[in-house]
Write an enzyme that holds these catalytic residues in place. Structure first.
Site, mmCIF file in Angstrom:
data_model
loop_
_atom_site.group_PDB
_atom_site.id
_atom_site.type_symbol
_atom_site.label_atom_id
_atom_site.label_comp_id
_atom_site.label_asym_id
_atom_site.label_seq_id
_atom_site.Cartn_x
_atom_site.Cartn_y
_atom_site.Cartn_z
ATOM 1 N N ASP A 85 9.331 2.713 -0.790
ATOM 2 C CA ASP A 85 8.350 3.381 0.064
ATOM 3 C C ASP A 85 8.707 3.013 1.505
ATOM 4 O O ASP A 85 8.380 1.918 1.980
ATOM 5 C CB ASP A 85 6.943 2.908 -0.301
ATOM 6 C CG ASP A 85 5.877 3.480 0.629
ATOM 7 O OD1 ASP A 85 6.238 4.040 1.683
ATOM 8 O OD2 ASP A 85 4.686 3.346 0.304
ATOM 9 N N LYS A 97 5.189 9.346 8.356
ATOM 10 C CA LYS A 97 5.061 8.841 9.723
ATOM 11 C C LYS A 97 6.162 9.378 10.648
ATOM 12 O O LYS A 97 6.084 10.509 11.097
ATOM 13 C CB LYS A 97 4.984 7.316 9.712
ATOM 14 C CG LYS A 97 3.772 6.813 8.882
ATOM 15 C CD LYS A 97 3.456 5.388 9.130
ATOM 16 C CE LYS A 97 2.460 4.804 8.143
ATOM 17 N NZ LYS A 97 1.051 5.058 8.423
ATOM 18 N N TYR A 130 0.869 -1.181 0.000
ATOM 19 C CA TYR A 130 0.000 0.000 0.000
ATOM 20 C C TYR A 130 0.898 1.220 0.000
ATOM 21 O O TYR A 130 1.819 1.312 0.821
ATOM 22 C CB TYR A 130 -0.890 -0.019 1.244
ATOM 23 C CG TYR A 130 -1.760 1.211 1.411
ATOM 24 C CD1 TYR A 130 -2.899 1.397 0.635
ATOM 25 C CD2 TYR A 130 -1.452 2.177 2.358
ATOM 26 C CE1 TYR A 130 -3.701 2.521 0.789
ATOM 27 C CE2 TYR A 130 -2.252 3.303 2.525
ATOM 28 C CZ TYR A 130 -3.375 3.463 1.738
ATOM 29 O OH TYR A 130 -4.163 4.568 1.897
HETATM 30 N N1 HOZ Z 1 -0.855 2.797 5.916
HETATM 31 C C1 HOZ Z 1 -1.410 2.961 7.212
HETATM 32 C C2 HOZ Z 1 -2.085 1.703 7.598
HETATM 33 N N2 HOZ Z 1 -1.350 0.592 7.236
HETATM 34 C C3 HOZ Z 1 -2.210 4.193 7.264
HETATM 35 C C4 HOZ Z 1 -3.316 4.235 8.212
HETATM 36 C C5 HOZ Z 1 -4.583 4.571 7.542
HETATM 37 O O1 HOZ Z 1 -4.813 4.162 6.404
HETATM 38 O O2 HOZ Z 1 -5.368 5.225 8.215
#
Ligand code: HOZ
Length: 427
Positions: free
Chosen positions: A239, A267, A144
């Site tokens: 990433d 983050k 992701y």
């Molecule tokens: N990529 C994060 C979760 N794996 C982000 C959190 C979200 O999507 O709120």
């Protein structure tokens, strides 16, 4: 079951916010819970509006490696706020932060600050396309990279949790420019390069996957990506929004000894405030406007509160023994949970890289999204509810990471393991 005040607030929330949440994964739908509404965080604890306290292993999905409301971060943000919250103009703090990141992550010679990980990855893709003059991008199933159109193809995190492969609203013409391939599978990537090599602008990858649950790269995977990208003239983008400053000071690229052309950060770099970055080779980054012709901009980019928080956290990470302690804490919890799952006789397979891990409820081995998706998500949901009821706040999906931080003292981890033993007894 969430407390009365949390429930009341969520009943109001669903009337004015889609699903009652501002990011889908927070809704806890996949684990059949109502989310506690959070009032405060302190160290490794979250406190909800009903006064319940939880040991937190989400850490705001990664940024809070030093714990909630760390005094150094609070002081830095407060001091910055007094001087003004946004200028839309150059500041000293953004220069300091950029210099600090370049010194911690040597493959980053220049960087651009943005406001989120999504913005970082989407901008890095535009840059890769502008630099190479090519249009296709390669990603991996279950990874992701935020919610920009071209990256919502076979994506992990909330899409894996909701069991949907993509999203309405992403034009087919955009999705067709994304090739999504199995993680840890160099043969399939080599074939894609053989077929489309001259059209592939970049390969973007989570060097340690954290959004299909944690899946570590196979030994030859990252070097193989580097080799194939070089062979075909494509850019390699790591990433490191989750792994950056988490699995080593210099991220996964330091831990595995493979340098990408571009890196995306988010983050931890913002210390819990909205901040992301993308950076890498100078000759590529010089193409970004106004130095070059690839346009990307942002009113709040390099925001003074976010840069102050980021600098404060990066300073904490530099304290002697910080990463040793993280490694020990991650291992103590990971091994402890593994032993309990053994004793209980439940199928499980795990990956841990530093202070992030996942135990999958499957016999395994897990090496990609297909094998992660074989997990028993119903069992995970029961486990999650049993832990939440007892005051342990885990990511509400089998396809997310457990995040350990500096505030998780050994005594807290041992307490978590006692709670886990009781929770497992109920399953
Ligand atoms: N990529 C994060 C979760 N794996 C982000 C959190 C979200 O999507 O709120």
């Amino acid at each position: 079951m969430a407390g009365a005040r949390s429930q009341q607030l969520m009943q109001r929330a669903v009337k004015v916010i889609p699903g009652g949440v501002n990011s889908p994964v927070r809704a806890m739908g996949a684990v059949g819970s109502d989310p506690p509404v959070i009032a405060a965080g302190q160290g490794c604890y979250l406190i909800d509006v009903d006064g319940n306290r939880y040991i937190d292993y989400v850490g705001s999905w990664g940024p809070l490696i030093a714990g909630h409301a760390h005094p150094a971060v609070v002081d830095a943000v407060s001091a910055a706020a007094v001087k003004g919250t946004s200028f839309g103009a150059p500041t000293e703090a953004e220069v300091l932060l950029a210099e600090q990141v370049c010194s911690l992550v040597p493959s980053i010679e220049m960087l651009r600050l943005v406001s989120s990980g999504t913005e970082a990855t989407m901008s890095a893709l535009r840059l890769a396309r502008g630099y190479t003059g090519r249009e296709l991008i390669v990603k991996f199933d279950g990874c992701y990279h935020g919610h920009s159109d071209g990256l919502l193809v076979a994506a992990g995190s909330g899409l894996a949790t909701l069991g949907i492969p993509g999203s309405p609203g992403v034009p087919a013409a955009i999705a067709e420019l994304t090739l999504s391939l199995p993680y840890n599978d160099l043969d399939t990537l080599a074939k894609a390069f053989e077929t489309h090599g001259q059209r592939i602008a970049c390969v973007i990858v989570e060097p340690v996957a954290g959004n299909m649950g944690v899946v570590a790269p196979a030994q030859d995977f990252l070097p193989g990506l580097r080799r194939l990208c070089d062979q075909y003239g494509a850019l390699l983008i790591f990433d490191e929004v989750i792994t950056g400053f988490r699995v080593a000071p210099g991220g996964a690229q330091e831990r595995y000894g493979v340098n990408p052309d571009l890196t995306c950060l988010g983050k931890i770099i913002g210390g819990g405030l909205p901040l992301g970055a993308y950076g890498g080779r100078r000759d590529i980054m010089q193409r970004i406007a106004p130095a070059g012709d690839v346009y990307q901009a942002g009113t709040l980019s390099g925001n003074p509160l976010a840069t102050a928080a980021g600098l404060a956290v990066l300073r904490l990470l530099g304290e002697p023994g910080f990463y040793d302690q993280l490694e020990e804490a991650g291992d103590r919890l990971y091994q402890g949970l593994g032993s309990l799952l053994d004793q209980k006789g439940l199928p499980h397979f795990g990956h841990r890289v530093g202070a992030m891990f996942t135990w999958f409820f499957t016999q395994g081995p897990v090496s990609d999204y297909a094998t992660a998706a074989a997990s028993d998500t119903e069992l995970f949901a029961r486990w999650h509810r049993a832990m939440l009821q007892r005051g342990v706040y885990l990511a509400p999906s089998q396809f997310e990471a457990t995040m350990v931080g500096a505030a998780h003292e050994p005594a807290v981890i041992d307490q978590t393991l006692d709670i886990a033993a009781a929770a497992l007894a109920e399953l």
